[in-house]
Design a protein around this motif. Structure first.
Motif, mmCIF file in Angstrom:
data_model
loop_
_atom_site.group_PDB
_atom_site.id
_atom_site.type_symbol
_atom_site.label_atom_id
_atom_site.label_comp_id
_atom_site.label_asym_id
_atom_site.label_seq_id
_atom_site.Cartn_x
_atom_site.Cartn_y
_atom_site.Cartn_z
ATOM 1 N N VAL A 36 -12.075 4.141 0.641
ATOM 2 C CA VAL A 36 -11.395 3.988 0.005
ATOM 3 C C VAL A 36 -10.924 5.193 -0.417
ATOM 4 O O VAL A 36 -8.931 5.438 -0.343
ATOM 5 C CB VAL A 36 -10.920 2.593 -0.788
ATOM 6 C CG1 VAL A 36 -9.985 2.811 -1.403
ATOM 7 C CG2 VAL A 36 -11.309 0.834 -0.143
ATOM 8 N N ASP A 85 -4.964 -1.295 1.007
ATOM 9 C CA ASP A 85 -5.471 -0.152 0.604
ATOM 10 C C ASP A 85 -4.369 0.967 1.132
ATOM 11 O O ASP A 85 -3.944 0.855 1.554
ATOM 12 C CB ASP A 85 -7.454 -0.011 0.274
ATOM 13 C CG ASP A 85 -7.290 -0.191 2.514
ATOM 14 O OD1 ASP A 85 -5.814 0.615 3.186
ATOM 15 O OD2 ASP A 85 -8.627 0.534 3.090
ATOM 16 N N GLN A 142 -9.248 -4.553 -4.054
ATOM 17 C CA GLN A 142 -10.612 -4.554 -3.428
ATOM 18 C C GLN A 142 -11.726 -5.470 -3.485
ATOM 19 O O GLN A 142 -12.145 -5.955 -2.500
ATOM 20 C CB GLN A 142 -9.939 -3.251 -2.063
ATOM 21 C CG GLN A 142 -9.146 -3.201 -0.852
ATOM 22 C CD GLN A 142 -9.190 -2.920 -0.114
ATOM 23 O OE1 GLN A 142 -9.853 -1.575 -0.384
ATOM 24 N NE2 GLN A 142 -8.262 -2.484 1.053
ATOM 25 N N GLU A 185 -4.889 -0.438 -5.759
ATOM 26 C CA GLU A 185 -5.354 -1.462 -4.535
ATOM 27 C C GLU A 185 -7.110 -1.186 -4.886
ATOM 28 O O GLU A 185 -7.534 -2.188 -4.731
ATOM 29 C CB GLU A 185 -4.755 -0.529 -3.627
ATOM 30 C CG GLU A 185 -3.293 -0.715 -3.627
ATOM 31 C CD GLU A 185 -2.732 -0.087 -2.247
ATOM 32 O OE1 GLU A 185 -1.810 0.106 -1.728
ATOM 33 O OE2 GLU A 185 -3.096 0.726 -1.793
#
Length: 179
Positions: A2, A61, A152, A148
């Protein structure tokens, strides 16, 4: 992963030279973020696009939330992110998510037109313009990407996400329970 995705998006937004995304076939997830992070995104009219995070009980994301809200507005972003519905390149252009959608046979010529226009231009001025635009339109992108990551993580611990991934692997529809 990410973090690397976020770094790529920031690099595309802050590089001084104009960037162009060539979109054909299907694009989802971070591919959509990359397209929105580029200065110009050209897609086939019939390209299949989706923000499919919700389909696996997950959150967006790579700046998707911020970039989509900036491009299409919060109402369209809400619709696309919460529904996980597919849409075409032509629709993406109509909603302002990408720059332009063209027939498949016009892709090469269209992208080459952008390359010719911007490759020999005043790159110092382009870089300054991108900095100004980023200051006005994308000031909170980095902060949103951190939010984000947090979202997540929360989703990754949920039963809904586990069940959705299992259902995907088993090629069946997930049953969400809000847990």
């Amino acid at each position: 992963g990410v973090r690397i995705g976020g770094e790529l998006i920031m690099r595309l937004k802050t590089i001084s030279k104009p960037t162009i995304a060539w979109i054909e076939g299907a694009v989802a997830g971070m591919g959509m973020s990359i397209a929105m992070a580029c200065d110009f995104s050209i897609a086939e009219e019939t390209a299949k696009m989706v923000f499919a995070f919700v389909n696996i009980g997950f959150a967006p994301d790579a700046g998707t939330t911020y970039l989509l809200c900036q491009a299409a507005g919060p109402n369209k972003a809400t619709e696309l992110l919460l529904s996980g519905k597919r849409f075409s390149g032509a629709q993406a252009a109509e909603w302002g998510i990408i720059t332009e959608a063209v027939p498949k046979e016009a892709m090469e010529e269209t992208v080459q037109k952008y390359i010719r226009k911007y490759s020999g231009g005043p790159s110092v001025a382009y870089g300054q313009m991108k900095t100004l635009i980023n200051n006005v339109a994308y000031r909170e992108l980095n902060a949103c990407m951190q939010l984000e990551v947090n979202a997540q993580y929360t989703c990754s611990l949920s039963e809904d996400h586990y069940n959705a991934v299992t259902a995907f692997v088993e090629k069946r529809k997930p049953v969400f329970q809000g847990k």
